[in-house]
Design a protein around this motif. Sequence first.
Motif, short mmCIF file in Angstrom:
data_model
loop_
_atom_site.label_atom_id
_atom_site.label_comp_id
_atom_site.label_asym_id
_atom_site.label_seq_id
_atom_site.Cartn_x
_atom_site.Cartn_y
_atom_site.Cartn_z
N GLN A 158 -10.61 13.58 9.75
CA GLN A 158 -10.55 13.35 8.31
C GLN A 158 -11.47 12.20 7.95
OE1 GLN A 158 -7.69 13.80 10.06
NE2 GLN A 158 -7.14 15.78 9.26
N ASP A 159 -12.21 12.43 6.93
CA ASP A 159 -13.21 11.52 6.41
C ASP A 159 -14.35 11.36 7.37
OD1 ASP A 159 -14.26 8.54 5.56
OD2 ASP A 159 -13.65 9.84 3.94
N THR A 160 -15.51 11.27 6.83
CA THR A 160 -16.72 11.16 7.63
C THR A 160 -17.50 9.91 7.28
OG1 THR A 160 -16.86 13.55 7.77
CG2 THR A 160 -18.83 12.31 8.29
N PHE A 161 -17.58 9.54 6.01
CA PHE A 161 -18.21 8.27 5.66
C PHE A 161 -17.39 7.59 4.58
CE2 PHE A 161 -20.53 11.77 3.63
CZ PHE A 161 -20.44 11.47 2.28
N SER A 162 -17.24 6.27 4.72
CA SER A 162 -16.41 5.54 3.77
C SER A 162 -16.81 4.08 3.75
CB SER A 162 -14.92 5.65 4.14
OG SER A 162 -14.63 4.92 5.32
N ILE A 163 -16.33 3.38 2.72
CA ILE A 163 -16.57 1.95 2.58
C ILE A 163 -15.30 1.31 2.05
CG2 ILE A 163 -17.65 2.36 0.32
CD1 ILE A 163 -19.31 -0.20 0.81
N ILE A 164 -14.96 0.14 2.58
CA ILE A 164 -13.84 -0.65 2.09
C ILE A 164 -14.40 -2.03 1.78
CG2 ILE A 164 -13.15 -1.32 4.44
CD1 ILE A 164 -10.54 -0.60 1.80
N ALA A 165 -14.03 -2.63 0.63
CA ALA A 165 -14.69 -3.87 0.21
C ALA A 165 -13.76 -4.72 -0.65
CB ALA A 165 -15.97 -3.57 -0.55
N VAL A 166 -14.05 -6.01 -0.68
CA VAL A 166 -13.33 -6.96 -1.52
C VAL A 166 -14.34 -7.73 -2.37
CG1 VAL A 166 -11.39 -7.23 0.06
CG2 VAL A 166 -13.36 -8.75 0.27
N ASP A 167 -13.86 -8.30 -3.48
CA ASP A 167 -14.68 -9.17 -4.33
C ASP A 167 -13.99 -10.53 -4.41
OD1 ASP A 167 -16.00 -10.55 -6.32
OD2 ASP A 167 -16.32 -8.80 -7.57
N PRO A 168 -14.49 -11.53 -3.70
CA PRO A 168 -13.82 -12.83 -3.70
C PRO A 168 -13.76 -13.48 -5.08
CG PRO A 168 -15.48 -12.70 -1.95
CD PRO A 168 -15.68 -11.51 -2.83
N ALA A 169 -14.71 -13.15 -5.96
CA ALA A 169 -14.74 -13.77 -7.29
C ALA A 169 -13.61 -13.26 -8.18
CB ALA A 169 -16.09 -13.52 -7.95
N THR A 170 -13.24 -12.01 -8.02
CA THR A 170 -12.23 -11.40 -8.90
C THR A 170 -10.93 -11.08 -8.19
OG1 THR A 170 -12.99 -9.15 -8.45
CG2 THR A 170 -14.07 -10.34 -10.25
N GLY A 171 -10.94 -11.05 -6.86
CA GLY A 171 -9.76 -10.63 -6.11
C GLY A 171 -9.59 -9.13 -6.04
N GLU A 172 -10.58 -8.38 -6.52
CA GLU A 172 -10.50 -6.92 -6.47
C GLU A 172 -10.67 -6.41 -5.04
OE1 GLU A 172 -12.16 -5.15 -10.63
OE2 GLU A 172 -13.64 -6.17 -9.35
N VAL A 173 -10.02 -5.28 -4.76
CA VAL A 173 -10.15 -4.59 -3.47
C VAL A 173 -10.40 -3.12 -3.79
CG1 VAL A 173 -9.13 -4.08 -1.23
CG2 VAL A 173 -8.49 -6.18 -2.44
N GLY A 174 -11.38 -2.51 -3.11
CA GLY A 174 -11.69 -1.11 -3.40
C GLY A 174 -12.14 -0.35 -2.18
N SER A 175 -12.09 0.96 -2.31
CA SER A 175 -12.46 1.86 -1.21
C SER A 175 -13.06 3.12 -1.80
CB SER A 175 -11.21 2.21 -0.39
OG SER A 175 -11.49 3.20 0.59
N ALA A 176 -14.00 3.72 -1.05
CA ALA A 176 -14.59 5.00 -1.45
C ALA A 176 -14.99 5.75 -0.20
CB ALA A 176 -15.80 4.78 -2.36
N GLY A 177 -14.97 7.08 -0.28
CA GLY A 177 -15.35 7.87 0.89
C GLY A 177 -15.46 9.34 0.56
N ALA A 178 -15.93 10.09 1.54
CA ALA A 178 -16.10 11.53 1.38
C ALA A 178 -16.06 12.21 2.74
CB ALA A 178 -17.40 11.85 0.66
#
Length: 337
Positions: free
Chosen positions: A20-40
């Motif tokens: 399951q899943d072949t390429f993805s990214i997980i990331a944070v933004d220290p300035a805003t505290g946001e956390v996000g992920s994307a993949g396909a």
Amino acid sequence: MKKNYTFLIALLLSFHLYAQDTFSIIAVDPATGEVGSAGASCVDGIGAFGGLIDIITDIIPGRGGVNSQAYVCIPNSNLASAIEQMEAGLSPDEIIDFLVNNDNCNSQNFNPAFRQYGIADLDPQGNPRTAGFTGNLADDFKDDIQGATYSVQGNILLNETVLTNMENNFNNTDGNLADKLMAAMQGANFAGADARCLDRGTSSTAAYLVVYQATDAPGDPTLRLNIEEMPFGEEPIDSLQILYDDFVLSLPDNSLENNVRIFPNPVSDQFQVLLPPATFISKIEVFDMSGKQVYLQTQFTGLDTGEVIDSRSFTKGVYFVRITSPQKTHTLKIIKN
């Protein structure tokens, strides 16, 4: 404004409980505290499980997130274990060590060398930390790349370009975390990014993007875009971009500087300038680093499809897109590959 979109084309075909899943990214933004992920991924039948989003990624708002892919169980017990360890205070490197030594996917009878992980979080002082792991038995091409705020990983890839394009787009895109994650996905928008979809002429069959603000409740992100499964030969990252543009244009602040979008960026053959519908633009200009004007379009009104600019004649380097409305002028930087 929270937006939750689901694009459901669930093809109830046979589904393999692995890779399951072949390429993805997980990331944070220290300035805003946001956390996000994307993949396909290119997996037939994934729509019957609601797509990838709840199988391979999980996020603790304001803290961090984990992507767990390649030969996973459903439900993904290793992902659950990783989140438990993050909640207990372990760092990304410590979580990787725990997962390798405590593989929890007993139903598959696979060892940790088949797995792949990407982790990004914020330490107690708000500093970003990242880690990745690619087992030597995951399917080729496979690798993971970490930066200060992100981890990019993939398996069953056409080649390393998938990951390097994603990383470059993420690093070279201006905007918020969601903008950068969407740009990263566009970096993998070519036939065979997941090698299994090469004959279909698409990158994948399913895609997602999710972003939590620091104040969001668990399970209730500010942005959740989920392309569960596309019909044969249709590109899910294109559909993901449409949903993302719709989300951006729905935001209450309709000022020019906050709503004009350029994608993809970096640019290859062409790019689009997207504006809120019915926005009148006096002119769109593109300048090279020397200040020479290389493109001019006048009397343009914002449409859903945006203004498409052919950049094939541009040499490699940095350019500036200047957008002039009756009220003001706004300039964005693009990079020509």
